[in-house]
Design a protein around this motif. Structure first.
Motif, PDB file in Angstrom:
ATOM      1  N   ARG A  90       0.834  -1.214   0.000  1.00 18.85           N
ATOM      2  CA  ARG A  90       0.000   0.000   0.000  1.00 18.85           C
ATOM      3  C   ARG A  90       0.862   1.255   0.000  1.00 18.85           C
ATOM      4  NH1 ARG A  90      -5.222  -0.698   1.962  1.00 18.85           N
ATOM      5  NH2 ARG A  90      -5.507   1.452   1.210  1.00 18.85           N
ATOM      6  N   TYR A  91       1.955   1.223   0.779  1.00 17.60           N
ATOM      7  CA  TYR A  91       2.848   2.381   0.813  1.00 17.60           C
ATOM      8  C   TYR A  91       3.549   2.595  -0.528  1.00 17.60           C
ATOM      9  CZ  TYR A  91       2.406   3.263   5.822  1.00 17.60           C
ATOM     10  OH  TYR A  91       1.920   3.604   7.068  1.00 17.60           O
ATOM     11  N   VAL A  92       3.980   1.512  -1.161  1.00 14.56           N
ATOM     12  CA  VAL A  92       4.621   1.633  -2.472  1.00 14.56           C
ATOM     13  C   VAL A  92       3.681   2.336  -3.444  1.00 14.56           C
ATOM     14  CG1 VAL A  92       5.460   0.365  -4.492  1.00 14.56           C
ATOM     15  CG2 VAL A  92       6.166  -0.347  -2.206  1.00 14.56           C
ATOM     16  N   GLU A  93       2.449   1.886  -3.482  1.00 12.28           N
ATOM     17  CA  GLU A  93       1.475   2.495  -4.406  1.00 12.28           C
ATOM     18  C   GLU A  93       1.194   3.946  -4.043  1.00 12.28           C
ATOM     19  OE1 GLU A  93      -2.163   0.504  -6.485  1.00 12.28           O
ATOM     20  OE2 GLU A  93      -2.842   1.220  -4.513  1.00 12.28           O
ATOM     21  N   ARG A  94       1.054   4.240  -2.755  1.00 15.98           N
ATOM     22  CA  ARG A  94       0.752   5.607  -2.320  1.00 15.98           C
ATOM     23  C   ARG A  94       1.895   6.557  -2.689  1.00 15.98           C
ATOM     24  NH1 ARG A  94      -0.852   5.964   3.804  1.00 15.98           N
ATOM     25  NH2 ARG A  94      -2.408   4.495   2.973  1.00 15.98           N
ATOM     26  N   PHE A  95       3.122   6.135  -2.447  1.00 18.99           N
ATOM     27  CA  PHE A  95       4.256   6.992  -2.791  1.00 18.99           C
ATOM     28  C   PHE A  95       4.366   7.197  -4.304  1.00 18.99           C
ATOM     29  CE2 PHE A  95       6.201   5.735   1.449  1.00 18.99           C
ATOM     30  CZ  PHE A  95       6.036   7.001   2.003  1.00 18.99           C
ATOM     31  N   ALA A 122      -2.073  -2.341  -5.749  1.00 19.88           N
ATOM     32  CA  ALA A 122      -2.046  -2.833  -4.370  1.00 19.88           C
ATOM     33  C   ALA A 122      -3.421  -3.351  -3.972  1.00 19.88           C
ATOM     34  CB  ALA A 122      -1.598  -1.735  -3.420  1.00 19.88           C
ATOM     35  N   GLN A 123      -3.443  -4.430  -3.229  1.00 25.20           N
ATOM     36  CA  GLN A 123      -4.690  -5.019  -2.754  1.00 25.20           C
ATOM     37  C   GLN A 123      -5.171  -4.235  -1.539  1.00 25.20           C
ATOM     38  OE1 GLN A 123      -7.825  -6.481  -2.407  1.00 25.20           O
ATOM     39  NE2 GLN A 123      -6.789  -7.955  -3.772  1.00 25.20           N
ATOM     40  N   SER A 124      -6.425  -3.803  -1.570  1.00 20.82           N
ATOM     41  CA  SER A 124      -6.966  -3.007  -0.473  1.00 20.82           C
ATOM     42  C   SER A 124      -7.599  -3.869   0.620  1.00 20.82           C
ATOM     43  CB  SER A 124      -8.013  -2.016  -1.008  1.00 20.82           C
ATOM     44  OG  SER A 124      -9.066  -2.724  -1.658  1.00 20.82           O
ATOM     45  N   ASN A 125      -7.963  -5.112   0.274  1.00 20.45           N
ATOM     46  CA  ASN A 125      -8.634  -5.990   1.226  1.00 20.45           C
ATOM     47  C   ASN A 125      -7.614  -6.951   1.832  1.00 20.45           C
ATOM     48  OD1 ASN A 125     -10.122  -8.308   2.294  1.00 20.45           O
ATOM     49  ND2 ASN A 125     -11.929  -7.396   1.341  1.00 20.45           N
ATOM     50  N   ALA A 129       8.987   5.146  -2.636  1.00 17.91           N
ATOM     51  CA  ALA A 129       8.355   3.913  -3.113  1.00 17.91           C
ATOM     52  C   ALA A 129       9.398   2.808  -3.275  1.00 17.91           C
ATOM     53  CB  ALA A 129       7.643   4.171  -4.439  1.00 17.91           C
ATOM     54  N   LYS A 130      10.533   3.162  -3.834  1.00 16.61           N
ATOM     55  CA  LYS A 130      11.603   2.180  -4.024  1.00 16.61           C
ATOM     56  C   LYS A 130      12.109   1.677  -2.679  1.00 16.61           C
ATOM     57  CE  LYS A 130      15.907   1.446  -6.568  1.00 16.61           C
ATOM     58  NZ  LYS A 130      16.907   2.067  -7.481  1.00 16.61           N
ATOM     59  N   LEU A 131      12.199   2.580  -1.705  1.00 21.08           N
ATOM     60  CA  LEU A 131      12.659   2.196  -0.374  1.00 21.08           C
ATOM     61  C   LEU A 131      11.711   1.172   0.253  1.00 21.08           C
ATOM     62  CD1 LEU A 131      14.628   2.600   1.987  1.00 21.08           C
ATOM     63  CD2 LEU A 131      13.157   4.485   2.768  1.00 21.08           C
TER      64      LEU A 131
END
Length: 473
Positions: free
Chosen positions: A63-68, A145-148, A77-79
């Protein structure tokens, strides 16, 4: 718990099927998640915590990768993606390779080390690769990213392919997690595929495995050439029917619940080269290393030296993936050398030779590879090679070898033929020519499946030999 057990066949599987199809569609993933955790807990209950940790970690990092990425913060996102890879590899490294690494370091410095001797979490080599591919694909923009959290938990823990694959990448089943269709056709195909896999495992792999067990337990110095070749041929057939049978069962179970998993085997012993063999054997693992190691390293695009480097890296990693032992490192290096030789020299020569010569070349070197694979002790593998080439005092033929061949020749012939596509091609040709448009093919197929199931159950009730070779990977 393994698929080829009475507990799974008569308790677990009926229970999960009943619970799954009695539930409304929106609750079916929850049922799969709960039963998958129960399936996993049967082996090592404490390691449910490890699986849940891995699930939660990769869910939130994805989720963080997608948000960034949405905020165009590519560095962050890479981090997050790198953090996911590090955590997954650290878990795999600690549980699977910790003792191996520390033991070898201790040996160098002559330090006594007894080892942690932790039991290996079931399926960790498979589900860590799956969860890594999830965050990598999100970073690449190849998956959302999967939200569920429950849906993601099903992806990680799905019991049909949890302990032995095939390795399922998230992007291939992302839509199926939400929109799959369970139909009578997919369920019947899945049941049929499962039963054929069960037969391959129980009736073929287990029986040919008894021959290998007898040869393996004997001293290599006391084996004749004939006994040694019979033994390693038996092992080659056992590991094929064992693993491909399990993959068939996994694919069949997936289809019963509406999932479509990719094929993992395509008659590998019909190969005419080592390169072709690895396009046909454990396809999901080869695809994973190609997608996430070989191509990112440059593949064959950056000159011959780096191409050789990339092949070597992939195959050393492939060997290490199979186990924390030097024989697996050698096994991977062995295939790296063969594949490099084919890329640089042998491929042009093989094209000029008759197909039968190519088949023999591939099969002989594949059999040699199984010797390296089967003996964790490198010395044990060397001794077995000596027996295969007559560098022992037992000669070429002995009574044991003659007995093994005489009493099992029919089994070997059945398994040789069954490892090719000739039976399926012949059946399709006969049914198409003589029974097109009537119910005879379906009746014959049902009869065969009933026989396979009945014989498999009889074997499981009466027999005690029911190993699963890839269970420890």
């Amino acid at each position: 718990m393994v698929f080829s057990s009475l507990l799974f066949l008569f308790v677990f599987l009926p229970a999960v099927i009943a619970a799954y199809f009695l539930m409304p569609k929106k609750r079916r993933n929850l049922i799969l998640f709960i039963f998958s955790l129960m399936f996993y807990a049967w082996g090592e209950p404490v390691y449910i915590i490890l699986m849940l940790f891995s699930t939660l970690t990769d869910y939130f990092l994805g989720r963080y990768v997608e948000r960034f990425k949405e905020r165009n913060q590519i560095g962050q996102a890479k981090l997050m993606m790198i953090l996911s890879v590090i955590i997954n590899l650290s878990l795999l490294g600690f549980f699977k390779y910790g003792d191996f690494i520390i033991y070898n370091i201790s040996s160098i410095f002559e330090i006594s080390y007894r080892g942690m001797k932790l039991p290996l979490p079931i399926g960790i080599s498979f589900y860590t690769f799956q969860t890594m591919s999830y965050t990598i694909d999100i970073y690449r923009g190849e998956a959302e990213a999967q939200s569920n959290i429950i849906d993601f938990g099903v992806y990680v823990s799905l019991f049909p392919q949890l302990i032995a694959g095939p390795i399922v990448r998230y992007k291939t089943i992302a839509r199926q997690l939400k929109e799959r269709q369970e139909t009578i056709k997919s369920f019947s195909y899945g049941a049929k595929r499962f039963l054929f896999g069960l037969g391959k495992k129980v009736l073929f792999a287990n029986n040919i495995g008894l021959i290998w067990e007898e040869v393996y337990k004997a001293r290599s110095s006391e084996l004749s050439v004939l006994s040694a070749w019979i033994g390693i041929t038996a092992f080659a057939l056992q590991i094929y029917y064992d693993f491909s049978g399990y993959s068939d069962m996994a694919i069949g179970l997936g289809s019963m619940f509406g999932f479509r998993f990719l094929e993992n085997f395509n008659y590998p012993y019909m190969s005419k080269s080592i390169t072709e063999f690895w396009r046909r054997w454990h396809i999901s693992l080869g695809s994973w290393f190609k997608e996430y190691v070989y191509i990112p390293f440059g593949g064959n695009r950056k000159g011959p030296l780096k191409h050789i480097r990339n092949i070597t890296a992939v195959w050393l990693l492939t060997g290490i993936w199979h186990g924390a032992s030097w024989n697996f490192v050698l096994w991977g290096g062995y295939f790296a050398l063969l594949l490099i030789a084919e890329k640089l020299i042998l491929s042009k020569l093989l094209k000029k030779l008759p197909a039968i010569i190519n088949h023999l070349y591939a099969l002989i070197f594949i059999l040699f590879s199984w010797v390296i694979f089967a003996f964790e002790s490198v010395e044990g593998g060397i001794q077995y090679f000596k027996a295969m080439f007559g560098i022992t005092s037992s000669g070429i033929i002995d009574n044991q070898g003659i007995y093994l061949l005489y009493t099992n020749i029919i089994l070997f012939l059945i398994l040789f033929i069954g490892s090719t596509d000739y039976p399926s091609r012949a059946a399709n040709k006969v049914f198409t020519k003589y029974f097109k448009g009537n119910l005879m093919p379906a009746a014959i197929e049902c009869t065969v499946l009933i026989i396979i199931f009945t014989l498999s159950i009889a074997y499981l009730v009466d027999g005690s030999y029911n190993p699963f070779l890839y269970f420890r990977f």
